[in-house]
Design an enzyme around this catalytic site. Structure first.
Site, PDB file in Angstrom:
ATOM      1  N   LEU A  56       0.536  -1.140   0.077  1.00 17.02           N
ATOM      2  CA  LEU A  56       0.195  -0.080  -0.044  1.00 17.02           C
ATOM      3  C   LEU A  56       0.947   1.458  -0.007  1.00 17.02           C
ATOM      4  CD1 LEU A  56      -2.678  -0.864   2.493  1.00 17.02           C
ATOM      5  CD2 LEU A  56      -2.896  -1.037  -0.002  1.00 17.02           C
ATOM      6  N   GLY A  94       7.512   4.054   3.233  1.00 16.70           N
ATOM      7  CA  GLY A  94       8.227   5.370   3.714  1.00 16.70           C
ATOM      8  C   GLY A  94       9.579   5.100   4.248  1.00 16.70           C
ATOM      9  N   GLY A  95      10.347   6.169   4.870  1.00 17.84           N
ATOM     10  CA  GLY A  95      11.725   5.926   5.257  1.00 17.84           C
ATOM     11  C   GLY A  95      11.833   4.811   6.547  1.00 17.84           C
ATOM     12  N   MET A  96      10.781   4.620   7.059  1.00 19.91           N
ATOM     13  CA  MET A  96      10.973   3.826   8.358  1.00 19.91           C
ATOM     14  C   MET A  96      10.261   2.304   8.031  1.00 19.91           C
ATOM     15  SD  MET A  96       9.740   6.262  11.586  1.00 19.91           S
ATOM     16  CE  MET A  96       8.331   6.480  10.770  1.00 19.91           C
ATOM     17  N   GLY A  97       9.560   2.266   7.074  1.00 20.16           N
ATOM     18  CA  GLY A  97       9.116   0.876   6.754  1.00 20.16           C
ATOM     19  C   GLY A  97       8.068   0.799   5.601  1.00 20.16           C
ATOM     20  N   VAL A 127       4.027  -0.339   4.414  1.00 22.29           N
ATOM     21  CA  VAL A 127       2.526  -0.750   4.714  1.00 22.29           C
ATOM     22  C   VAL A 127       2.011  -1.925   3.785  1.00 22.29           C
ATOM     23  CG1 VAL A 127       0.330   0.189   5.085  1.00 22.29           C
ATOM     24  CG2 VAL A 127       2.055   1.504   5.693  1.00 22.29           C
ATOM     25  N   LYS A 156       1.517  -2.147   8.906  1.00 25.61           N
ATOM     26  CA  LYS A 156       2.499  -1.398   8.990  1.00 25.61           C
ATOM     27  C   LYS A 156       3.699  -2.046   9.642  1.00 25.61           C
ATOM     28  CE  LYS A 156       2.150   2.795  10.342  1.00 25.61           C
ATOM     29  NZ  LYS A 156       2.261   4.117  11.256  1.00 25.61           N
ATOM     30  N   ASP A 208      -2.327  15.744  13.447  1.00 27.40           N
ATOM     31  CA  ASP A 208      -2.157  15.822  12.062  1.00 27.40           C
ATOM     32  C   ASP A 208      -3.539  15.590  11.095  1.00 27.40           C
ATOM     33  OD1 ASP A 208      -0.587  16.004   9.664  1.00 27.40           O
ATOM     34  OD2 ASP A 208       0.273  14.205   9.533  1.00 27.40           O
TER      35      ASP A 208
END
Length: 736
Positions: free
Chosen positions: A22, A25-28, A30, A44, A138
């Site tokens: 899906l 990003g920089g951390m993992g 989804v 995630k 956010d």
């Protein structure tokens, strides 16, 4: 939108069989997963350094715990989590519908009844969130998903308990510029009232199709959020007053989420049944696609170990085992591209185009999203020529593994035609990357289409960073931020010792680009450098420019900047010349390369442009000389303004594309892989090194930007490059 699994992806996480990607990003990553009972989930998974960070694991566990506290039908529910796993994971209910950003960007604003219903349900979600003692921090259109039965508020990655000590550093802004509250923009703690402010921004976006504080640089958005009134034009009176209350600067003047829910309940429908048909169909199609997802076979960790393994793309036939030949062909195709810059590309002069090799090579397409807008002809022509040149150089390379061709489509400068062009390019599965769009509005509109398809595109001529809202992984800019160039005018005055009393005319007919630039010029000249500024503003659709110039001539200014379109700038030049004004004069950067010198005549002599665009024909470096020579050979003239930046952008795309080409016969490149590489790339071009910031904008935060920011002067009826800001600074020091 989703993508196929990669061969390196696991086939299961805990009790979830993974079906698709899906996002990443920089951390993992989804994933879309399905448990044994058939329930779909967004899973995630944290990877890399974050998975090794004990502090991050603690925050990740906290995110899951916070999300579990909320009991609301309009907040995505947590299905499971494990912060102690080798790769920490969090599973939430999967919502197959589009985000509010995608729906509005594709089909336009929502009708007032549907927007009010959306607001009521989101206000109810926030009321439940706040009742649990949490603040989301956010709330934005991208964190609102539209389902058949109503919206879902997602992403608790930055949420925190209202009575909890903030985990961020003091003064750090958390949230999305353009939607976060004034107190958050000032670096203060977010409260429940901050979420209501953000929801007011979401409602304004749903009703108008634009953020209430406009678009542009994050810093400019934060400034407007704190100091300017929101733009609520186009919102019907019944909704406008309520949205304005949510967007009040003082948190105490905003309604609570519960009060907002009650106010919207009075005349809002019970559900989102009032959505326009195209958006309702979009939601229905996404839901049907989710129900029809097939099962998959487990993926392999290393596809090279077993070339006949089934992958997320389905069974693949094992190719003949000739690793040397195939690997050498791929290496030959990538060798030229990996070298970087213009010099390596010019080494290739012949083609080994035997019929056997030509039949074996696949052909990929570089798309060029150009425009028919006459005022942007400089940029569009340079981009089209640069793309043809770079592709021709690739196709002249010995031993290449694939051929390239160019497909050029042009928009009409509006959102609808930009989306249509982007749709045609993304539908062509042979298109592997796109140069463009050329101007701001098409960039903003098309980014959503390219982002949805995972097709990487780079614009070398736009300079506002608001496209990241709809396309956080696929859209990139290689040009300097427009607003920054206003500040660089002040720096030019400083290094050349002409920092006197400046008159600045902001001609609003130039659009938000010019407004942002003028604001930064005034701020830098006055606040950072201590100079005197006399500003004047010319309203749109007026002819007040001459009056503004005359008033400045009577106020004792020693320097002058007219930031506006071509015609009014020419009029200003003639007025100043007629008055005998001889101080330094600047125009806005988008006029570099235009007909200003010819049209202004002698009145235009001595005017400056400060821009990141370089004239490579006057540089002495080998890469610039080589590029100029090959451009002259192909097009019979020196490279035109903006050609070098467009060429660098194409070369960077092709350089990063080469490693994504699969070595297995018949396999197709994964589009999203190019965007992943671009986000991390550093590419040495003709005149500068390209890298990207958080929002995929050109990163000018390093020490070398002064060497690649140029001052051009109108001299003898043409633009003449005087040198970079660094060159002029060095010359000034040598003279002193």
């Amino acid at each position: 939108m989703s993508e196929p699994l990669k061969s390196s992806d696991p086939s299961r996480i805990a009790g979830y069989r993974l079906l698709r990607r899906l996002g990443e990003g920089g951390m993992g990553v989804v994933y879309l997963g399905r448990d044994d009972a058939g329930t779909l989930a967004a899973v995630k998974v944290i990877r890399g350094e974050s998975a090794e960070d004990g502090g991050f694991r603690a925050r990740f566990a906290r995110e899951a715990e916070l999300a579990r506290r909320v009991k609301s039908p309009w907040v995505v529910s947590v299905l499971g989590a494990d912060a102690e796993a080798a790769q920490p994971w969090l599973a939430t209910a999967f919502v197959p519908g589009p985000s509010l950003v995608e729906a509005v960007a594709t089909h336009g604003p929502l009708p007032a009844p549907a927007s009010r219903a959306l607001g009521r349900l989101l206000a109810e979600a926030l009321a439940d969130l706040h009742a649990a003692g949490l603040v989301h921090r956010d709330v934005k259109p991208g964190n609102v998903l539209l389902a058949l039965d109503g919206p879902r508020l997602i992403d608790f990655g930055v949420a925190r308990a209202e009575d909890e000590t903030a985990l961020t550093a003091s003064g750090m802004v958390v949230g999305t510029p353009g939607f976060l509250s004034p107190e958050q923009a000032r670096g203060e703690s977010a409260t429940a009232a901050s979420d209501v402010f953000a929801l007011g921004g979401v409602l304004a976006y749903a009703l108008t199709g634009r953020p209430p504080f406009g678009s542009g640089e994050p810093a400019a958005l934060l400034y407007r959020t704190v100091h300017d009134d929101p733009v609520l034009d186009g919102i019907e009176e019944g909704s406008r007053a309520l949205v304005a209350r949510c967007l009040a600067k003082n948190p105490e003047d905003r309604p609570t989420a519960g009060e907002l829910r009650d106010l919207l309940t009075e005349d809002a429908p019970d559900d989102l049944g009032g959505l326009p048909d195209p958006i309702a169909r979009m939601i229905a199609v996404r839901s049907a696609e989710a129900l029809a997802l097939p099962e998959i076979e487990p993926t392999a960790l290393d596809e090279s170990a077993d070339p006949g393994v089934k992958t997320a793309d389905g069974p693949q036939d094992a190719p003949p085992h000739h690793p040397g030949r195939r690997r050498m062909l791929l290496g030959g195709g990538a060798l030229l591209l990996a070298a970087g810059g213009a010099s390596a590309a010019l080494l290739a002069t012949r083609d080994d185009n035997t019929s056997t090799q030509a039949m074996a090579r696949p052909t990929y397409v570089l798309g060029v999203h150009s425009t028919t807008v006459r005022s942007a002809a400089l940029f569009s022509r340079a981009g089209e020529r640069a793309a043809r040149l770079a592709v021709a150089q690739h196709n002249a390379t010995r031993g290449r593994a694939y051929d390239l061709k160019v497909r050029i489509l042009r928009d009409d400068g509006d959102a609808a035609s930009a989306r249509e062009v982007a749709g045609r390019l993304t539908a062509d599965r042979d298109v592997i990357a796109v140069l463009g769009p050329v101007t701001e509005l098409p960039m903003r509109a098309a980014a959503n289409v390219y982002g949805g398809a995972g097709l990487t595109h780079v614009s070398s001529s736009t300079g506002q960073q608001d496209y990241f809202v709809t396309s956080p992984r696929s859209s990139f800019q290689t040009g300097a931020a427009h607003s920054a160039l206003g500040g660089w005018i002040a720096l030019h005055a400083l290094v050349t010792r002409r920092l006197g009393r400046i008159g600045v005319v902001l001609d609003r007919s130039g659009g938000t680009t010019i407004q942002d630039q003028a604001a930064l010029l005034v701020k830098q000249w006055r606040d950072a450098l201590g100079g005197q500024v006399v500003p004047r503003v010319v309203a749109e659709e007026t002819e007040d420019g001459p009056a503004a110039v005359r008033s400045l001539l009577t106020s004792g200014v020693t320097a002058f900047a007219y930031l506006g379109p071509l015609g009014p700038t020419i009029d200003a030049a003639r007025l100043l010349a007629g008055a005998g004004f001889t101080g330094p004069r600047w125009m806005q950067h988008l006029l570099y390369g235009t007909d200003f010198p010819r049209l202004a005549g002698t009145a235009g002599e001595g005017w400056y442009v400060v821009d990141s665009a370089v004239d490579p024909s006057v540089l002495s470096t080998k890469s610039a000389r080589d590029f100029t020579a090959v451009w002259r050979k192909r097009y019979g003239a020196d490279p035109e303004p903006h050609a070098a930046e467009a060429y660098d952008s194409v070369r960077m795309l092709l350089t990063e594309f080469a490693p994504t080409v699969p070595s297995r016969a018949g396999a197709r490149p994964v589009r999203a892989a190019l965007g992943e590489r671009m986000a991390k790339a550093r590419y040495r071009g003709i005149d500068r090194t390209y890298a990207f910031g958080r929002y995929h904008q050109f990163d000018s935060s390093g020490s070398g930007w002064m060497s690649s920011t140029y001052v051009h002067e109108v001299h003898d009826g043409r633009f003449r490059q005087l040198g970079s800001l660094a060159d002029l600074q060095s010359a000034g020091k040598a003279e002193s």
